[in-house]
Design a protein around this motif. Structure first.
Motif, PDB file in Angstrom:
ATOM      1  N   GLN A  35      -4.189  13.543 -40.995  1.00 58.86           N
ATOM      2  CA  GLN A  35      -5.062  13.145 -39.890  1.00 58.86           C
ATOM      3  C   GLN A  35      -4.269  12.541 -38.740  1.00 58.86           C
ATOM      4  N   THR A  36      -3.307  11.691 -39.053  1.00 60.99           N
ATOM      5  CA  THR A  36      -2.492  11.057 -38.022  1.00 60.99           C
ATOM      6  C   THR A  36      -1.708  12.095 -37.224  1.00 60.99           C
ATOM      7  N   LYS A  37      -1.087  13.032 -37.935  1.00 55.14           N
ATOM      8  CA  LYS A  37      -0.314  14.082 -37.274  1.00 55.14           C
ATOM      9  C   LYS A  37      -1.225  14.974 -36.420  1.00 55.14           C
ATOM     10  N   GLN A  38      -2.397  15.285 -36.946  1.00 53.55           N
ATOM     11  CA  GLN A  38      -3.339  16.148 -36.235  1.00 53.55           C
ATOM     12  C   GLN A  38      -3.813  15.484 -34.937  1.00 53.55           C
ATOM     13  N   VAL A  39      -4.147  14.215 -35.002  1.00 54.90           N
ATOM     14  CA  VAL A  39      -4.598  13.480 -33.813  1.00 54.90           C
ATOM     15  C   VAL A  39      -3.480  13.411 -32.775  1.00 54.90           C
ATOM     16  N   ALA A  40      -2.271  13.153 -33.222  1.00 56.14           N
ATOM     17  CA  ALA A  40      -1.140  13.075 -32.291  1.00 56.14           C
ATOM     18  C   ALA A  40      -0.937  14.409 -31.572  1.00 56.14           C
ATOM     19  N   LEU A  41      -1.037  15.506 -32.313  1.00 58.15           N
ATOM     20  CA  LEU A  41      -0.882  16.821 -31.686  1.00 58.15           C
ATOM     21  C   LEU A  41      -2.033  17.126 -30.730  1.00 58.15           C
ATOM     22  N   GLN A  42      -3.236  16.748 -31.100  1.00 59.07           N
ATOM     23  CA  GLN A  42      -4.388  16.973 -30.224  1.00 59.07           C
ATOM     24  C   GLN A  42      -4.256  16.176 -28.930  1.00 59.07           C
ATOM     25  N   GLN A  43      -3.731  14.954 -29.033  1.00 57.61           N
ATOM     26  CA  GLN A  43      -3.524  14.135 -27.832  1.00 57.61           C
ATOM     27  C   GLN A  43      -2.477  14.754 -26.921  1.00 57.61           C
ATOM     28  N   LYS A  44      -1.404  15.263 -27.508  1.00 57.64           N
ATOM     29  CA  LYS A  44      -0.381  15.944 -26.704  1.00 57.64           C
ATOM     30  C   LYS A  44      -0.980  17.155 -26.005  1.00 57.64           C
ATOM     31  N   GLN A  45      -1.738  17.924 -26.769  1.00 54.21           N
ATOM     32  CA  GLN A  45      -2.342  19.135 -26.219  1.00 54.21           C
ATOM     33  C   GLN A  45      -3.326  18.791 -25.100  1.00 54.21           C
ATOM     34  N   ALA A  46      -4.106  17.726 -25.283  1.00 55.96           N
ATOM     35  CA  ALA A  46      -5.095  17.323 -24.282  1.00 55.96           C
ATOM     36  C   ALA A  46      -4.450  16.882 -22.977  1.00 55.96           C
ATOM     37  N   THR A  47      -3.225  16.368 -23.061  1.00 54.97           N
ATOM     38  CA  THR A  47      -2.530  15.922 -21.851  1.00 54.97           C
ATOM     39  C   THR A  47      -1.623  17.004 -21.280  1.00 54.97           C
ATOM     40  N   GLY A  48      -1.713  18.202 -21.843  1.00 51.79           N
ATOM     41  CA  GLY A  48      -0.957  19.329 -21.314  1.00 51.79           C
ATOM     42  C   GLY A  48       0.489  19.392 -21.782  1.00 51.79           C
ATOM     43  N   GLU A 108       3.604  20.291 -24.160  1.00 53.93           N
ATOM     44  CA  GLU A 108       3.929  21.410 -25.041  1.00 53.93           C
ATOM     45  C   GLU A 108       4.064  20.888 -26.469  1.00 53.93           C
ATOM     46  N   LEU A 109       3.538  21.635 -27.405  1.00 52.44           N
ATOM     47  CA  LEU A 109       3.614  21.233 -28.803  1.00 52.44           C
ATOM     48  C   LEU A 109       4.889  21.778 -29.418  1.00 52.44           C
ATOM     49  N   PRO A 110       5.776  20.890 -29.817  1.00 54.37           N
ATOM     50  CA  PRO A 110       7.033  21.344 -30.418  1.00 54.37           C
ATOM     51  C   PRO A 110       6.773  22.111 -31.714  1.00 54.37           C
ATOM     52  N   PRO A 111       7.439  23.237 -31.907  1.00 57.02           N
ATOM     53  CA  PRO A 111       7.245  24.033 -33.121  1.00 57.02           C
ATOM     54  C   PRO A 111       7.465  23.246 -34.403  1.00 57.02           C
ATOM     55  N   GLU A 112       8.420  22.304 -34.365  1.00 56.71           N
ATOM     56  CA  GLU A 112       8.682  21.523 -35.580  1.00 56.71           C
ATOM     57  C   GLU A 112       7.499  20.602 -35.926  1.00 56.71           C
ATOM     58  N   ASP A 113       6.773  20.108 -34.904  1.00 62.63           N
ATOM     59  CA  ASP A 113       5.584  19.298 -35.162  1.00 62.63           C
ATOM     60  C   ASP A 113       4.482  20.150 -35.795  1.00 62.63           C
ATOM     61  N   LEU A 114       4.323  21.350 -35.279  1.00 59.38           N
ATOM     62  CA  LEU A 114       3.317  22.267 -35.845  1.00 59.38           C
ATOM     63  C   LEU A 114       3.671  22.639 -37.277  1.00 59.38           C
ATOM     64  N   GLN A 115       4.945  22.891 -37.519  1.00 59.59           N
ATOM     65  CA  GLN A 115       5.405  23.234 -38.866  1.00 59.59           C
ATOM     66  C   GLN A 115       5.198  22.064 -39.819  1.00 59.59           C
ATOM     67  N   ASP A 116       5.474  20.865 -39.336  1.00 53.61           N
ATOM     68  CA  ASP A 116       5.294  19.667 -40.158  1.00 53.61           C
ATOM     69  C   ASP A 116       3.825  19.514 -40.553  1.00 53.61           C
ATOM     70  N   LEU A 117       2.920  19.710 -39.604  1.00 55.24           N
ATOM     71  CA  LEU A 117       1.489  19.632 -39.883  1.00 55.24           C
ATOM     72  C   LEU A 117       1.085  20.705 -40.892  1.00 55.24           C
ATOM     73  N   GLN A 118       1.608  21.896 -40.718  1.00 54.87           N
ATOM     74  CA  GLN A 118       1.304  22.995 -41.637  1.00 54.87           C
ATOM     75  C   GLN A 118       1.816  22.678 -43.048  1.00 54.87           C
ATOM     76  N   ASN A 119       2.990  22.091 -43.145  1.00 51.07           N
ATOM     77  CA  ASN A 119       3.553  21.725 -44.451  1.00 51.07           C
ATOM     78  C   ASN A 119       2.673  20.708 -45.177  1.00 51.07           C
ATOM     79  N   VAL A 120       2.217  19.713 -44.427  1.00 52.74           N
ATOM     80  CA  VAL A 120       1.332  18.706 -45.027  1.00 52.74           C
ATOM     81  C   VAL A 120       0.017  19.375 -45.451  1.00 52.74           C
TER      82      VAL A 120
END
Length: 116
Positions: free
Chosen positions: A45-58, A60-72
């Motif tokens: 949940q924490t990782k997901q919210v952080a990524l959503q906040q980044k996305q909402a502010t325009g 770019e979502l780093p691929p490693e953050d997306l991969q980390d979320l996918q791994n969890v």
């Protein structure tokens, strides 16, 4: 005149007595009893919210953050308590969709061609 907020508060109270809500609450309570599973759930949940906040502010979502979320997320799929919670969330979402359709019916009717 009807106070629509009173009706909404009544519906919120009634929602707590539905099977879907009771089963969702029970599944969440069971998840919290498993410290490892609950920790993983909170981490996701924490990782997901952080990524959503980044996305909402325009940002770019780093691929490693997306991969980390996918791994969890993949780890979570292996935990029975989380699988059960997800099933109960889906049932609750179905009920909420049905309620939304009922509540928004007057607006849908307003825009029908025969009313235009």
């Amino acid at each position: 005149m009807v106070n629509i907020y009173d009706n909404a508060n009544e519906m919120a109270a009634a929602l707590k007595s539905t099977t879907q809500y009771q089963e969702l609450k029970q599944a969440f309570d069971m998840l919290k009893l498993d410290a490892v599973a609950y920790g993983l759930f909170e981490q996701f949940q924490t990782k997901q919210v952080a990524l959503q906040q980044k996305q909402a502010t325009g940002q770019e979502l780093p691929p490693e953050d997306l991969q980390d979320l996918q791994n969890v997320g993949e780890k979570m799929q292996k935990i029975t308590a989380i699988q059960d919670l997800i099933k109960k969330e889906q049932a609750m979402a179905g009920l909420m969709d049905e309620l939304n359709a009922i509540v928004s019916q007057p607006i849908a009717e307003l825009y029908r061609p025969e009313n235009a």
